[in-house]
Design a protein around this motif. Structure first.
Motif, PDB file in Angstrom:
ATOM      1  N   ILE A   4       3.851  40.383  -0.412  1.00  0.00           N
ATOM      2  CA  ILE A   4       5.089  39.602  -0.460  1.00  0.00           C
ATOM      3  C   ILE A   4       5.395  39.077   0.931  1.00  0.00           C
ATOM      4  O   ILE A   4       5.371  39.832   1.909  1.00  0.00           O
ATOM      5  CB  ILE A   4       6.264  40.448  -0.984  1.00  0.00           C
ATOM      6  N   ALA A   5       5.666  37.778   1.036  1.00  0.00           N
ATOM      7  CA  ALA A   5       5.971  37.149   2.319  1.00  0.00           C
ATOM      8  C   ALA A   5       7.473  36.931   2.441  1.00  0.00           C
ATOM      9  O   ALA A   5       8.115  36.423   1.518  1.00  0.00           O
ATOM     10  CB  ALA A   5       5.231  35.821   2.443  1.00  0.00           C
ATOM     11  N   ILE A   6       8.015  37.327   3.588  1.00  0.00           N
ATOM     12  CA  ILE A   6       9.430  37.110   3.898  1.00  0.00           C
ATOM     13  C   ILE A   6       9.505  36.168   5.088  1.00  0.00           C
ATOM     14  O   ILE A   6       8.890  36.424   6.128  1.00  0.00           O
ATOM     15  CB  ILE A   6      10.140  38.434   4.248  1.00  0.00           C
ATOM     16  N   VAL A   7      10.253  35.070   4.939  1.00  0.00           N
ATOM     17  CA  VAL A   7      10.452  34.139   6.051  1.00  0.00           C
ATOM     18  C   VAL A   7      11.948  34.074   6.324  1.00  0.00           C
ATOM     19  O   VAL A   7      12.722  33.546   5.523  1.00  0.00           O
ATOM     20  CB  VAL A   7       9.906  32.729   5.723  1.00  0.00           C
ATOM     21  N   SER A   8      12.346  34.642   7.470  1.00  0.00           N
ATOM     22  CA  SER A   8      13.772  34.680   7.816  1.00  0.00           C
ATOM     23  C   SER A   8      13.918  34.746   9.329  1.00  0.00           C
ATOM     24  O   SER A   8      13.200  35.507   9.990  1.00  0.00           O
ATOM     25  CB  SER A   8      14.447  35.902   7.183  1.00  0.00           C
ATOM     26  N   PRO A   9      14.864  33.983   9.898  1.00  0.00           N
ATOM     27  CA  PRO A   9      15.094  34.062  11.346  1.00  0.00           C
ATOM     28  C   PRO A   9      15.925  35.281  11.735  1.00  0.00           C
ATOM     29  O   PRO A   9      16.053  35.593  12.916  1.00  0.00           O
ATOM     30  CB  PRO A   9      15.858  32.765  11.640  1.00  0.00           C
ATOM     31  N   SER A  10      16.476  35.984  10.746  1.00  0.00           N
ATOM     32  CA  SER A  10      17.358  37.121  11.008  1.00  0.00           C
ATOM     33  C   SER A  10      16.571  38.425  10.982  1.00  0.00           C
ATOM     34  O   SER A  10      15.998  38.799   9.950  1.00  0.00           O
ATOM     35  CB  SER A  10      18.476  37.175   9.960  1.00  0.00           C
ATOM     36  N   ALA A  11      16.552  39.129  12.114  1.00  0.00           N
ATOM     37  CA  ALA A  11      15.814  40.390  12.193  1.00  0.00           C
ATOM     38  C   ALA A  11      16.377  41.425  11.224  1.00  0.00           C
ATOM     39  O   ALA A  11      15.635  42.169  10.584  1.00  0.00           O
ATOM     40  CB  ALA A  11      15.848  40.927  13.622  1.00  0.00           C
ATOM     41  N   SER A  12      17.707  41.483  11.092  1.00  0.00           N
ATOM     42  CA  SER A  12      18.319  42.481  10.211  1.00  0.00           C
ATOM     43  C   SER A  12      17.991  42.197   8.744  1.00  0.00           C
ATOM     44  O   SER A  12      17.717  43.122   7.967  1.00  0.00           O
ATOM     45  CB  SER A  12      19.833  42.516  10.421  1.00  0.00           C
ATOM     46  N   SER A  13      18.010  40.914   8.351  1.00  0.00           N
ATOM     47  CA  SER A  13      17.670  40.563   6.966  1.00  0.00           C
ATOM     48  C   SER A  13      16.209  40.871   6.671  1.00  0.00           C
ATOM     49  O   SER A  13      15.871  41.417   5.615  1.00  0.00           O
ATOM     50  CB  SER A  13      17.952  39.080   6.710  1.00  0.00           C
ATOM     51  N   ARG A  14      15.324  40.510   7.612  1.00  0.00           N
ATOM     52  CA  ARG A  14      13.896  40.802   7.420  1.00  0.00           C
ATOM     53  C   ARG A  14      13.673  42.298   7.258  1.00  0.00           C
ATOM     54  O   ARG A  14      12.937  42.737   6.373  1.00  0.00           O
ATOM     55  CB  ARG A  14      13.071  40.288   8.610  1.00  0.00           C
ATOM     56  N   LEU A  51       9.899  35.121  -0.217  1.00  0.00           N
ATOM     57  CA  LEU A  51      11.346  35.237  -0.068  1.00  0.00           C
ATOM     58  C   LEU A  51      11.743  34.392   1.137  1.00  0.00           C
ATOM     59  O   LEU A  51      11.345  34.684   2.273  1.00  0.00           O
ATOM     60  CB  LEU A  51      11.760  36.699   0.154  1.00  0.00           C
ATOM     61  N   LEU A  52      12.524  33.338   0.900  1.00  0.00           N
ATOM     62  CA  LEU A  52      12.900  32.398   1.958  1.00  0.00           C
ATOM     63  C   LEU A  52      14.392  32.517   2.251  1.00  0.00           C
ATOM     64  O   LEU A  52      15.220  32.389   1.338  1.00  0.00           O
ATOM     65  CB  LEU A  52      12.579  30.958   1.531  1.00  0.00           C
ATOM     66  N   ASP A  53      14.703  32.750   3.518  1.00  0.00           N
ATOM     67  CA  ASP A  53      16.104  32.841   3.938  1.00  0.00           C
ATOM     68  C   ASP A  53      16.620  31.427   4.207  1.00  0.00           C
ATOM     69  O   ASP A  53      16.069  30.700   5.040  1.00  0.00           O
ATOM     70  CB  ASP A  53      16.200  33.697   5.200  1.00  0.00           C
TER      71      ASP A  53
END
Length: 283
Positions: A4-14, A51-53
């Motif tokens: 599963i790939a997560i793309v998010s600029p937020s460290a806490s969300s990732r 999962l895209l933020d």
């Protein structure tokens, strides 16, 4: 378990999303931007879910969705957008662009995973074959089969062996030796009839030639040598040896044929003259 790939600029969300998924046994690939993922289709299709933020920015998210849909050609990879925007126009626009779920923040571990699981359950399940996908024979089995067939049909059968001079090969870079064997394989493959079989075994190439007597086999060898000699300047042919054996003249079983062929190997560079002389004198 899934990739599963997560793309998010937020460290806490990732971190939160990754922790939830890893506790369930999934492999997680976290990225702060889309540029971190190689754009090769194989890399995209290694992922079972994206999962895209939405905090990446509306335009970036739209471009990522388009890239995933363009590069995943074998099956549709699910995409979930995680967003703080409840506006219906944002939701509808992203669904129209091809996403599969829209998760409205704040993140809840239980709800997030239930929706991830639903998307993963939508993935196609590959069909299992009901038969072997390959049928493997070793060289001994193939020779025994051809000898039995030749014996029943009362016709000749020959083997041609192209092998390495082990001592000479040790003095050459391994890459050069492999390139040479690849070239030999391609050359032999082009010279074969539909009834011939080419097999590689222990640094040698063996051609099984049903219906070929000694004269016919030497003609095939002559053609092989002619084709290989055209590229002699680029490849170390001095490390190659060639031989042949014909059933029933040189052996009446597998052991006899292979023993005869191994005992009568000649350097390839000496074969053109010896083969031509043999042909002229009829064997």
């Amino acid at each position: 378990m899934a990739n599963i790939a997560i793309v998010s600029p937020s460290a806490s969300s990732r971190q939160l999303m990754a922790d939830v998924l890893r506790t369930k046994g999934h492999q997680v690939n976290c990225m702060t931007s889309w540029q971190e993922l190689d754009f090769a289709p194989m890399k995209i299709e290694n992922q079972a879910l994206f999962l895209l933020d939405h905090s990446l920015g509306d335009e970036r998210v739209i471009n990522i969705i388009a890239d995933i849909r363009r590069l995943s050609t074998h099956y549709r990879i699910p995409i979930m957008v995680i967003s703080a925007s409840p506006r219906s126009e944002d939701v509808l626009r992203l669904f129209n662009l091809g996403i599969d779920d829209y998760y409205l923040k704040p993140l809840d571990a239980g709800i997030l995973y239930s929706r991830v699981k639903r998307l993963l359950d939508l993935l196609p399940v590959p069909a299992e074959p009901h038969y072997p996908d390959t049928i493997e024979f070793d060289l001994n089995q193939l020779i025994n089969f051809e000898i039995a067939r030749a014996s029943r049909g009362n016709y000749p059968f020959s083997i041609i062996q192209l092998s390495l001079d082990v001592d000479e090969a040790k003095r050459r870079p391994e890459h050069d030796v492999q390139e040479l064997m690849n070239l030999c394989y391609d050359t032999l493959h082009r010279q074969l009839r539909e009834t011939d079989i080419l097999i590689g075994a222990e640094n040698r190439l063996v051609v099984l030639c049903p219906f070929s007597d000694q004269t016919g086999t030497r003609v095939v060898m002559r053609k092989i040598i002619d084709h290989l000699s055209r590229q002699e300047a680029d490849y170390p042919f001095s490390i190659l040896e060639m031989s042949y054996a014909t059933y029933p003249y040189d052996g009446r079983d597998k052991g006899g044929l292979l023993t005869y062929a191994s005992a009568n190997k000649e350097p390839l560079k000496e074969f053109p003259k010896s083969t031509a002389n043999t042909l002229r004198h009829g064997g």
